[in-house]
Design an enzyme around this catalytic site. Sequence first.
Site, PDB file in Angstrom:
ATOM      1  N   GLU A 111      17.850  47.994  34.549  1.00  0.00           N
ATOM      2  CA  GLU A 111      18.952  47.100  34.171  1.00  0.00           C
ATOM      3  C   GLU A 111      20.219  47.894  33.889  1.00  0.00           C
ATOM      4  O   GLU A 111      21.317  47.469  34.245  1.00  0.00           O
ATOM      5  CB  GLU A 111      18.589  46.299  32.915  1.00  0.00           C
ATOM      6  CG  GLU A 111      17.464  45.317  33.096  1.00  0.00           C
ATOM      7  CD  GLU A 111      17.097  44.652  31.796  1.00  0.00           C
ATOM      8  OE1 GLU A 111      17.360  43.439  31.671  1.00  0.00           O
ATOM      9  OE2 GLU A 111      16.564  45.340  30.898  1.00  0.00           O
TER      10      GLU A 111
ATOM     11  N   TYR B 215      43.927  30.936  27.204  1.00  0.00           N
ATOM     12  CA  TYR B 215      42.635  31.156  27.854  1.00  0.00           C
ATOM     13  C   TYR B 215      42.568  32.555  28.457  1.00  0.00           C
ATOM     14  O   TYR B 215      41.525  33.197  28.431  1.00  0.00           O
ATOM     15  CB  TYR B 215      42.406  30.171  29.002  1.00  0.00           C
ATOM     16  CG  TYR B 215      42.520  28.722  28.673  1.00  0.00           C
ATOM     17  CD1 TYR B 215      41.568  28.101  27.878  1.00  0.00           C
ATOM     18  CD2 TYR B 215      43.556  27.953  29.182  1.00  0.00           C
ATOM     19  CE1 TYR B 215      41.649  26.750  27.594  1.00  0.00           C
ATOM     20  CE2 TYR B 215      43.651  26.604  28.900  1.00  0.00           C
ATOM     21  CZ  TYR B 215      42.691  26.008  28.102  1.00  0.00           C
ATOM     22  OH  TYR B 215      42.779  24.682  27.823  1.00  0.00           O
TER      23      TYR B 215
ATOM     24  N   LEU C  52      21.300  41.443  24.155  1.00  0.00           N
ATOM     25  CA  LEU C  52      22.323  40.408  24.291  1.00  0.00           C
ATOM     26  C   LEU C  52      22.846  39.985  22.927  1.00  0.00           C
ATOM     27  O   LEU C  52      24.021  39.643  22.788  1.00  0.00           O
ATOM     28  CB  LEU C  52      21.764  39.199  25.040  1.00  0.00           C
ATOM     29  CG  LEU C  52      21.311  39.439  26.478  1.00  0.00           C
ATOM     30  CD1 LEU C  52      20.860  38.136  27.117  1.00  0.00           C
ATOM     31  CD2 LEU C  52      22.396  40.103  27.294  1.00  0.00           C
ATOM     32  N   GLU C  53      21.996  40.022  21.916  1.00  0.00           N
ATOM     33  CA  GLU C  53      22.414  39.676  20.565  1.00  0.00           C
ATOM     34  C   GLU C  53      23.573  40.566  20.109  1.00  0.00           C
ATOM     35  O   GLU C  53      24.518  40.090  19.477  1.00  0.00           O
ATOM     36  CB  GLU C  53      21.236  39.831  19.583  1.00  0.00           C
ATOM     37  CG  GLU C  53      20.125  38.818  19.781  1.00  0.00           C
ATOM     38  CD  GLU C  53      19.075  39.202  20.825  1.00  0.00           C
ATOM     39  OE1 GLU C  53      18.017  38.568  20.832  1.00  0.00           O
ATOM     40  OE2 GLU C  53      19.311  40.123  21.651  1.00  0.00           O
TER      41      GLU C  53
ATOM     42  N   LYS D 114      21.703  35.857  30.623  1.00  0.00           N
ATOM     43  CA  LYS D 114      21.358  36.798  31.692  1.00  0.00           C
ATOM     44  C   LYS D 114      20.709  35.974  32.798  1.00  0.00           C
ATOM     45  O   LYS D 114      19.680  35.323  32.587  1.00  0.00           O
ATOM     46  CB  LYS D 114      20.397  37.867  31.200  1.00  0.00           C
ATOM     47  CG  LYS D 114      20.007  38.868  32.295  1.00  0.00           C
ATOM     48  CD  LYS D 114      19.050  39.929  31.797  1.00  0.00           C
ATOM     49  CE  LYS D 114      19.828  40.980  31.055  1.00  0.00           C
ATOM     50  NZ  LYS D 114      18.993  42.167  30.723  1.00  0.00           N
TER      51      LYS D 114
END
Length: 127
Positions: free
Chosen positions: A22, A54, A72-73, A99
Amino acid sequence: MKTSIFINDIRFHTFHGVMTQERAVGADFTVSVRLGYDFTQAMKTDDVADTISYADVYELLKAEMAVPSNLLEHAAGRMVECLKERFPEIHTISLSLTKLNPPMGADCAGAGVEIHWTSLNNDKTLV
């Protein structure tokens, strides 16, 4: 009245993950964010200076997604902290980080994390 802006399913290719593969080849991710704040002045003035752009939100998310994380946290927490710091007028943040095609052997559209932060009941930092 509650007001918010949002950006849905921003696509990134980046290098988050705990597996060597990854981190080497990367993976595809999406980020969606909703920022709650009072933009009633912008409703009256029609002036971008009276709102959160934006484009500015996207650039912040893009910069944080470019920093590899094992979890990811951790990546999601960094994004929320940066949004809070850059835009102190925000009183709620909902952010999801997904993901796509995670390497876990499941046939799924994605796996990820969500953070729902509000200044009304939690002024602590996340990371």
